[in-house]
Design an enzyme around this catalytic site. Structure first.
Site, PDB file in Angstrom:
ATOM      1  N   TYR A 172     -18.260 -53.159  24.514  1.00 20.96           N
ATOM      2  CA  TYR A 172     -16.997 -52.487  24.224  1.00 20.96           C
ATOM      3  C   TYR A 172     -15.819 -53.131  24.953  1.00 20.96           C
ATOM      4  O   TYR A 172     -14.905 -53.672  24.339  1.00 20.96           O
ATOM      5  CB  TYR A 172     -17.091 -51.013  24.624  1.00 20.96           C
ATOM      6  CG  TYR A 172     -18.067 -50.196  23.814  1.00 20.96           C
ATOM      7  CD1 TYR A 172     -17.614 -49.305  22.837  1.00 20.96           C
ATOM      8  CD2 TYR A 172     -19.432 -50.275  24.034  1.00 20.96           C
ATOM      9  CE1 TYR A 172     -18.498 -48.530  22.102  1.00 20.96           C
ATOM     10  CE2 TYR A 172     -20.330 -49.512  23.307  1.00 20.96           C
ATOM     11  CZ  TYR A 172     -19.859 -48.640  22.338  1.00 20.96           C
ATOM     12  OH  TYR A 172     -20.744 -47.880  21.615  1.00 20.96           O
ATOM     13  N   GLU A 220     -19.443 -43.288  13.751  1.00 22.58           N
ATOM     14  CA  GLU A 220     -18.482 -43.739  12.754  1.00 22.58           C
ATOM     15  C   GLU A 220     -19.021 -43.733  11.334  1.00 22.58           C
ATOM     16  O   GLU A 220     -18.779 -44.667  10.564  1.00 22.58           O
ATOM     17  CB  GLU A 220     -18.006 -45.148  13.109  1.00 22.58           C
ATOM     18  CG  GLU A 220     -19.090 -46.219  13.102  1.00 22.58           C
ATOM     19  CD  GLU A 220     -19.798 -46.423  14.417  1.00 22.58           C
ATOM     20  OE1 GLU A 220     -20.444 -47.472  14.594  1.00 22.58           O
ATOM     21  OE2 GLU A 220     -19.725 -45.521  15.294  1.00 22.58           O
ATOM     22  N   ASP A 250     -30.876 -49.876  21.580  1.00 26.63           N
ATOM     23  CA  ASP A 250     -30.029 -48.958  22.336  1.00 26.63           C
ATOM     24  C   ASP A 250     -29.676 -49.519  23.702  1.00 26.63           C
ATOM     25  O   ASP A 250     -28.706 -49.080  24.328  1.00 26.63           O
ATOM     26  CB  ASP A 250     -30.709 -47.596  22.492  1.00 26.63           C
ATOM     27  CG  ASP A 250     -30.695 -46.782  21.208  1.00 26.63           C
ATOM     28  OD1 ASP A 250     -29.883 -47.111  20.314  1.00 26.63           O
ATOM     29  OD2 ASP A 250     -31.490 -45.821  21.080  1.00 26.63           O
ATOM     30  N   HIS A 275     -13.512 -48.161  13.518  1.00 28.60           N
ATOM     31  CA  HIS A 275     -14.807 -48.612  13.005  1.00 28.60           C
ATOM     32  C   HIS A 275     -14.818 -48.736  11.473  1.00 28.60           C
ATOM     33  O   HIS A 275     -15.712 -49.396  10.924  1.00 28.60           O
ATOM     34  CB  HIS A 275     -15.909 -47.658  13.438  1.00 28.60           C
ATOM     35  CG  HIS A 275     -16.599 -48.057  14.697  1.00 28.60           C
ATOM     36  ND1 HIS A 275     -17.178 -49.295  14.881  1.00 28.60           N
ATOM     37  CD2 HIS A 275     -16.823 -47.356  15.857  1.00 28.60           C
ATOM     38  CE1 HIS A 275     -17.721 -49.340  16.081  1.00 28.60           C
ATOM     39  NE2 HIS A 275     -17.524 -48.196  16.698  1.00 28.60           N
ATOM     40  N   GLU A 287     -18.191 -53.395  18.412  1.00 37.93           N
ATOM     41  CA  GLU A 287     -17.524 -52.547  19.413  1.00 37.93           C
ATOM     42  C   GLU A 287     -16.343 -53.200  20.100  1.00 37.93           C
ATOM     43  O   GLU A 287     -15.357 -52.532  20.412  1.00 37.93           O
ATOM     44  CB  GLU A 287     -18.549 -52.066  20.439  1.00 37.93           C
ATOM     45  CG  GLU A 287     -19.667 -51.231  19.842  1.00 37.93           C
ATOM     46  CD  GLU A 287     -19.193 -49.960  19.171  1.00 37.93           C
ATOM     47  OE1 GLU A 287     -18.013 -49.587  19.343  1.00 37.93           O
ATOM     48  OE2 GLU A 287     -20.008 -49.322  18.479  1.00 37.93           O
ATOM     49  N   HIS A 340     -10.844 -44.644  18.021  1.00 39.23           N
ATOM     50  CA  HIS A 340     -11.973 -45.575  18.096  1.00 39.23           C
ATOM     51  C   HIS A 340     -12.844 -45.475  16.848  1.00 39.23           C
ATOM     52  O   HIS A 340     -13.153 -46.488  16.206  1.00 39.23           O
ATOM     53  CB  HIS A 340     -12.803 -45.265  19.347  1.00 39.23           C
ATOM     54  CG  HIS A 340     -13.988 -46.161  19.540  1.00 39.23           C
ATOM     55  ND1 HIS A 340     -13.929 -47.309  20.287  1.00 39.23           N
ATOM     56  CD2 HIS A 340     -15.256 -46.082  19.062  1.00 39.23           C
ATOM     57  CE1 HIS A 340     -15.111 -47.902  20.279  1.00 39.23           C
ATOM     58  NE2 HIS A 340     -15.937 -47.178  19.531  1.00 39.23           N
ATOM     59  N   GLU A 341     -13.232 -44.251  16.478  1.00 36.86           N
ATOM     60  CA  GLU A 341     -14.104 -44.091  15.310  1.00 36.86           C
ATOM     61  C   GLU A 341     -13.394 -44.492  14.023  1.00 36.86           C
ATOM     62  O   GLU A 341     -14.008 -45.062  13.112  1.00 36.86           O
ATOM     63  CB  GLU A 341     -14.617 -42.650  15.231  1.00 36.86           C
ATOM     64  CG  GLU A 341     -15.328 -42.152  16.474  1.00 36.86           C
ATOM     65  CD  GLU A 341     -16.459 -43.068  16.929  1.00 36.86           C
ATOM     66  OE1 GLU A 341     -17.061 -43.761  16.084  1.00 36.86           O
ATOM     67  OE2 GLU A 341     -16.747 -43.088  18.138  1.00 36.86           O
TER      68      GLU A 341
END
Length: 639
Positions: free
Chosen positions: A419, A307, A411, A335, A354, A331-332
């Protein structure tokens, strides 16, 4: 960033422009500290930065792209706010060669050399760069070059691109990979404005997550482009791509970038982009980034999308030809509010990015494509979350929204918990209080916290203070602490329903039982069909059922990447050998972790599959992004 199932490269920098020093200076050598440094308690555990002492407010890059050496060379000039007068500036780096550092004093026109120390390497965080600041210094300039092994950069040969006509470079800075191509305070709670000069050899085009101001042809056939972004962003949103790129306008504020051979398909796939932007504004307030563009990267990109402000980077695997996978674009785009505008202050608060984004994504889909489409996505999302929670049965701590990441790579936070569980929590609040009350709350969250980093604690306090509407009839108030701090899904978690998916699930059970079905399904229905297919407890062998399905519906030849990956997982897990050639082709041609990790994992379920997995990985590994390689090395063992 799009979700993953489980928790490919280098730029170079040119010497920075700027006024020459009035008198020659000698650059002091760097001090190398051998022991890895550890951030102090109370600061972001994933950054060495000390923003409470010296904070970076603006970054100015002057970089040259060197495709031959796979490096960036140049400088980063950092504007500072100093709270503690005698404190040094501490930056995050990883595998950067620091050539020299200069400081600027307000009463002088030249830059003066200053000393710096580079700490030993921390296995997750890289190296702390400590810069001594002369009294009154308000800026520093770090001259450096990157490494060909930078985790935040991927250099692609022509044969790894879509058109196979030239080389390609792109960055991936989230979560803590910006430090591998820019010396910075690499914490999501620290925001900077951005200016940049990027020199790249013609005919390659540089695109940044910023507004392009000008371009000119420089020496050696390089084109110098200047960029700026006045809205402050965290370092993980720094982004650059360089390749044979062209663009086409989609609306007054929207456009798509891609290699020429991909551009017509991308233009058709993203035709609704301007309408999506308008729908998002109607739901959550004004778009504050000027333009919204999408750049289609080569297939090695490890994520569905990233994003980056003004220009989202996406995988070509979403070019399905029927807009069935454009939820990723929604979704992006979402963001732009949740993540880019209001950002998780640390990666422990990742769900704030998220969970909100998935919630807003589905509101966009509902506005454009109707309630049923949004509910289909929600059902598939919860279904995928339940699969992942089952895989985490021995890791209850990873099932918590307010995730403890102390001593871990951030990560590790990239799972469906942030999410889908996050989105279900917000949907539960909407369910309890109604949209008439919840929509103003969400908009107020973005408006009042714009361009800041926020914590879970701050959200909890804001929720208690601002969402005071009466409960809807028959509703009870959600237990906020239960949702945020405990594993699994609370009993009151919403369970979306979609009649189209119920039909698909019924058909899957009928097919497995040997009954005829009338299956005229969309790709999303087929995905649900495959997930609902009972292959382990029926009277017929799984491989026989898969063979019959493939003969009837040609899944092995599917062009929709989401559907194909779901099919290949089943084929790998149950030893359906006729799909092996397609598995090999897919795993060597696509680098998206959401797809490749579960296929490799499924191959390990049988001895023949495990042998195929290791054979394919040995060939495909050099072409994967470093992030993908790391995950697969852990799964399969590095060759």
């Amino acid at each position: 960033m799009p979700r993953l199932l489980v928790a490919l490269a280098a730029l170079t920098v040119t010497a920075c422009s700027g006024p020459p020093p009035a008198t020659p200076t000698v650059t002091p050598p760097a001090t190398v500290v051998q022991l890895p440094a550890v951030p102090q308690p109370g600061r972001d555990p994933h950054s060495f930065a000390r923003p409470d002492e010296v904070r970076v407010d603006a970054v100015e890059l002057d970089l040259t792209v060197d495709f031959d050496a796979h490096v960036l060379r140049g400088s980063a000039t950092l504007a500072l706010t100093r709270t503690v007068a005698d404190a040094p500036l501490v930056l995050d780096t990883r595998d950067l060669t620091i050539e020299r550092v200069e400081a600027h004093l307000p009463d002088r026109t030249d830059w003066v050399a200053t000393t710096h120390a580079l700490a030993g390497s921390h296995p997750i965080l890289g190296q702390a760069l400590t810069i001594d600041l002369p009294p009154g210094a308000d800026r520093v300039r770090v001259h450096y070059r990157t490494s060909p092994d930078s985790t935040g950069l991927q250099w692609l040969a022509p044969e790894q691109t879509s058109d196979r006509a030239g080389e390609f470079l792109y960055t991936q800075s989230q979560a803590i990979h910006a430090r591998s191509w820019v010396p910075c305070q690499d914490s999501p709670g620290i925001r900077v404005t951005v200016a940049a000069k990027i020199a790249a050899p013609a005919p390659y085009r540089a695109v940044m997550a910023a507004e392009e101001l000008s371009h000119e042809t420089g020496p050696n056939g390089h084109v110098l482009r200047t960029f700026k972004l006045d809205q402050p962003i965290p370092a993980y949103l720094l982004a650059l791509a360089v390749g044979r790129l062209e663009s086409v306008e989609l609306g007054p504020r929207t456009a798509v970038w891609a290699e020429p051979g991909v551009l017509p398909r991308a233009r058709a796939e993203f035709a609704d982009l301007e309408e999506m932007l308008t729908a998002a504004e109607a739901a959550v307030g004004p778009y504050r980034w000027g333009r919204y563009e999408v750049l289609v990267l080569p297939a090695a990109f490890p994520f569905g999308g990233m994003e980056n402000p003004r220009v989202t980077f996406v995988t070509p695997t979403i070019l399905a030809g029927d807009r069935s996978l454009v939820s990723l674009i929604a979704h992006e785009l979402a963001h732009s509010w949740s993540g880019n505008l209001v950002t998780n202050a640390t990666w422990r608060d990742f769900w704030l990015n998220e969970g909100f984004t998935v919630y807003v994504e589905r509101r966009i889909l509902e506005a454009i494509y109707g309630r049923e489409r949004a509910e289909i996505e929600a059902v598939l999302g919860r279904e995928h979350l339940e699969i992942e929670l089952a895989d985490m049965a021995d890791r209850p701590g990873d099932q918590i929204l307010h995730l403890d990441l102390s001593g871990r790579d951030p990560d590790d936070a990239v799972t469906d918990v942030a999410y889908e569980k996050g989105a279900l929590f917000l949907r539960r609040l909407e369910q309890a209080y109604g949209r008439d009350a919840f929509d103003p709350f969400v908009r107020a969250w973005f408006d009042r916290h714009a361009f800041t980093g926020q914590t879970t604690e701050a959200f909890r306090a804001f929720l208690g203070a601002e969402l005071k509407a009466p409960l809807l009839p028959g509703q009870t108030a959600p237990d906020v602490d239960l949702w945020l701090e405990t594993p699994g899904l609370p009993e009151d978690a919403p369970r979306p329903q979609a009649a189209a998916l119920t039909l698909a699930a019924d058909a899957a059970r009928d097919f497995a039982a040997g009954r005829k079905i009338d299956a005229r399904f969309s790709p999303l229905q087929w995905i649900h069909f495959l997930r609902a297919l009972p292959l382990t407890d029926g009277p017929r062998p799984a491989a026989a059922i898969l063979a019959e399905l493939d003969a009837a519906y040609h899944f092995t030849a599917a062009g929709n990447a989401e559907l194909l990956s779901e099919w290949l997982i089943l084929a790998a897990r149950h030893g359906y050998r006729p799909a092996d050639a397609r598995i090999r082709e897919f795993l060597t041609g696509v680098g998206r972790r959401k797809y490749v990790l579960p296929i490799y994992d499924a191959l390990l379920a049988t001895p023949e599959g495990a042998a195929l997995a290791r054979e394919v990985f040995a060939v495909a590994r050099p072409g994967y992004h470093a992030i993908t390689r790391g995950s697969l090395d852990a799964l399969l063992g590095a060759p």
